[in-house]
Design a protein around this motif. Sequence first.
Motif, PDB file in Angstrom:
ATOM      1  N   ASN A 154       0.825  -1.209   0.000  1.00 56.57           N
ATOM      2  CA  ASN A 154       0.000   0.000   0.000  1.00 56.57           C
ATOM      3  C   ASN A 154       0.862   1.263   0.000  1.00 56.57           C
ATOM      4  O   ASN A 154       0.514   2.268  -0.636  1.00 56.57           O
ATOM      5  CB  ASN A 154      -0.942  -0.009   1.198  1.00 56.57           C
ATOM      6  CG  ASN A 154      -1.960  -1.145   1.131  1.00 56.57           C
ATOM      7  OD1 ASN A 154      -2.186  -1.732   0.075  1.00 56.57           O
ATOM      8  ND2 ASN A 154      -2.563  -1.480   2.256  1.00 56.57           N
ATOM      9  N   GLN A 155       1.989   1.211   0.701  1.00 52.08           N
ATOM     10  CA  GLN A 155       2.910   2.352   0.683  1.00 52.08           C
ATOM     11  C   GLN A 155       3.547   2.495  -0.701  1.00 52.08           C
ATOM     12  O   GLN A 155       3.767   3.621  -1.182  1.00 52.08           O
ATOM     13  CB  GLN A 155       3.986   2.170   1.749  1.00 52.08           C
ATOM     14  CG  GLN A 155       4.981   3.313   1.866  1.00 52.08           C
ATOM     15  CD  GLN A 155       4.346   4.601   2.353  1.00 52.08           C
ATOM     16  OE1 GLN A 155       3.781   5.351   1.568  1.00 52.08           O
ATOM     17  NE2 GLN A 155       4.454   4.861   3.651  1.00 52.08           N
ATOM     18  N   ARG A 158       1.112   4.320  -2.920  1.00 53.60           N
ATOM     19  CA  ARG A 158       1.086   5.752  -2.632  1.00 53.60           C
ATOM     20  C   ARG A 158       2.303   6.462  -3.225  1.00 53.60           C
ATOM     21  O   ARG A 158       2.191   7.517  -3.847  1.00 53.60           O
ATOM     22  CB  ARG A 158       1.044   5.962  -1.114  1.00 53.60           C
ATOM     23  CG  ARG A 158       1.146   7.406  -0.665  1.00 53.60           C
ATOM     24  CD  ARG A 158      -0.004   8.237  -1.171  1.00 53.60           C
ATOM     25  NE  ARG A 158       0.078   9.604  -0.683  1.00 53.60           N
ATOM     26  CZ  ARG A 158      -0.629  10.616  -1.182  1.00 53.60           C
ATOM     27  NH1 ARG A 158      -1.481  10.403  -2.172  1.00 53.60           N
ATOM     28  NH2 ARG A 158      -0.491  11.834  -0.681  1.00 53.60           N
ATOM     29  N   THR A 159       3.472   5.865  -3.055  1.00 54.28           N
ATOM     30  CA  THR A 159       4.700   6.489  -3.520  1.00 54.28           C
ATOM     31  C   THR A 159       4.783   6.514  -5.043  1.00 54.28           C
ATOM     32  O   THR A 159       5.181   7.519  -5.650  1.00 54.28           O
ATOM     33  CB  THR A 159       5.917   5.770  -2.921  1.00 54.28           C
ATOM     34  OG1 THR A 159       5.758   5.687  -1.500  1.00 54.28           O
ATOM     35  CG2 THR A 159       7.210   6.507  -3.218  1.00 54.28           C
ATOM     36  N   SER A 161       2.295   6.625  -7.049  1.00 59.92           N
ATOM     37  CA  SER A 161       1.304   7.562  -7.562  1.00 59.92           C
ATOM     38  C   SER A 161       1.853   8.980  -7.624  1.00 59.92           C
ATOM     39  O   SER A 161       1.533   9.749  -8.539  1.00 59.92           O
ATOM     40  CB  SER A 161       0.033   7.530  -6.697  1.00 59.92           C
ATOM     41  OG  SER A 161       0.242   8.145  -5.438  1.00 59.92           O
ATOM     42  N   SER A 220      -5.902   8.328  -7.230  1.00 61.65           N
ATOM     43  CA  SER A 220      -4.578   7.722  -7.338  1.00 61.65           C
ATOM     44  C   SER A 220      -3.851   7.730  -5.994  1.00 61.65           C
ATOM     45  O   SER A 220      -3.922   8.700  -5.228  1.00 61.65           O
ATOM     46  CB  SER A 220      -3.746   8.484  -8.380  1.00 61.65           C
ATOM     47  OG  SER A 220      -2.563   7.786  -8.698  1.00 61.65           O
ATOM     48  N   GLY A 221      -3.179   6.616  -5.710  1.00 61.75           N
ATOM     49  CA  GLY A 221      -2.422   6.491  -4.475  1.00 61.75           C
ATOM     50  C   GLY A 221      -3.190   5.896  -3.322  1.00 61.75           C
ATOM     51  O   GLY A 221      -2.665   5.751  -2.221  1.00 61.75           O
ATOM     52  N   ARG A 222      -4.437   5.502  -3.570  1.00 60.31           N
ATOM     53  CA  ARG A 222      -5.295   5.017  -2.491  1.00 60.31           C
ATOM     54  C   ARG A 222      -5.658   3.544  -2.683  1.00 60.31           C
ATOM     55  O   ARG A 222      -5.351   2.939  -3.709  1.00 60.31           O
ATOM     56  CB  ARG A 222      -6.555   5.886  -2.418  1.00 60.31           C
ATOM     57  CG  ARG A 222      -6.230   7.341  -2.088  1.00 60.31           C
ATOM     58  CD  ARG A 222      -7.245   8.326  -2.636  1.00 60.31           C
ATOM     59  NE  ARG A 222      -8.522   8.266  -1.933  1.00 60.31           N
ATOM     60  CZ  ARG A 222      -9.586   8.996  -2.289  1.00 60.31           C
ATOM     61  NH1 ARG A 222      -9.514   9.807  -3.338  1.00 60.31           N
ATOM     62  NH2 ARG A 222     -10.708   8.898  -1.604  1.00 60.31           N
ATOM     63  N   GLU A 230     -13.133   3.445  -0.103  1.00 59.95           N
ATOM     64  CA  GLU A 230     -11.725   3.547   0.275  1.00 59.95           C
ATOM     65  C   GLU A 230     -11.448   2.803   1.572  1.00 59.95           C
ATOM     66  O   GLU A 230     -12.230   2.881   2.535  1.00 59.95           O
ATOM     67  CB  GLU A 230     -11.304   5.008   0.415  1.00 59.95           C
ATOM     68  CG  GLU A 230      -9.812   5.153   0.688  1.00 59.95           C
ATOM     69  CD  GLU A 230      -9.336   6.595   0.726  1.00 59.95           C
ATOM     70  OE1 GLU A 230      -8.106   6.796   0.801  1.00 59.95           O
ATOM     71  OE2 GLU A 230     -10.185   7.501   0.663  1.00 59.95           O
ATOM     72  N   PRO A 233      -5.798   3.787   5.554  1.00 58.26           N
ATOM     73  CA  PRO A 233      -4.399   3.377   5.589  1.00 58.26           C
ATOM     74  C   PRO A 233      -4.054   2.659   6.887  1.00 58.26           C
ATOM     75  O   PRO A 233      -4.736   2.852   7.894  1.00 58.26           O
ATOM     76  CB  PRO A 233      -3.623   4.699   5.484  1.00 58.26           C
ATOM     77  CG  PRO A 233      -4.600   5.672   4.911  1.00 58.26           C
ATOM     78  CD  PRO A 233      -5.937   5.236   5.403  1.00 58.26           C
TER      79      PRO A 233
END
Length: 233
Positions: A154-155, A158-159, A161, A220-222, A230, A233
Amino acid sequence: MSGGGASAVIVGASGGIGAALYEAIADEGAYDVVHALSRSGEARIDIEDEASVAAAAARIAAGPAPSLVIVATGLLHDGDRAPEKSYRELDAAWLAKTLAVNAIGPALVARHLLPLMPRQGRTVFAVLSARIGSISDNRLGGWYGYRMAKAALNQLVRTLSIEEKRRNDRAIVVGLHPGTVDTALSRPFQGNVRPGTLFAPDRAASQLLDVIDGLKVTDSGRLFDFEGKEVAP
């Protein structure tokens, strides 16, 4: 789902969800080419072997650019290795294997496939993650390696994105939680699944593709579940 003359790529297309995703996308006919990559067959990829990932990327680069990439790989158990119930069961080799498949492998796919995606227009790079990777949602403990790996994934999403937005401001990079799907990955644990919440692979694929169709650039990033909600996190 509109391919716009581009291609789609499914990594892990021999698995339950991956195979269903490939069939659904191919049947729709929106893409000129749909690449079904797995550890066997001509379109081979081994996400634990970067040379294999690079070779697969080179084959894809010879055709239409991919505007959709879905990484549908994952590892929860293997032989006598099962999710840890206690920290007393932690094993370095098993933790490394879990991270290699669930987090490092998708990172290598991103390294080699994101540069092939168009620099303009809507693109989607999606990875199958899991709610169990949510740190704030962890109320039961246990399953150390899988939780750690999915949190890392998941990280990664995010990165990626953030960087991909600089290359294409309409690019979408997301994690997708498919729910509990009737596959080999979940089979040993299906006894604890509430009635009505165990999905057949084709239904899971349809749900995920509906979520992808509804994604906006701001998503994006989620991480999103199979209903498009959603995941924290």
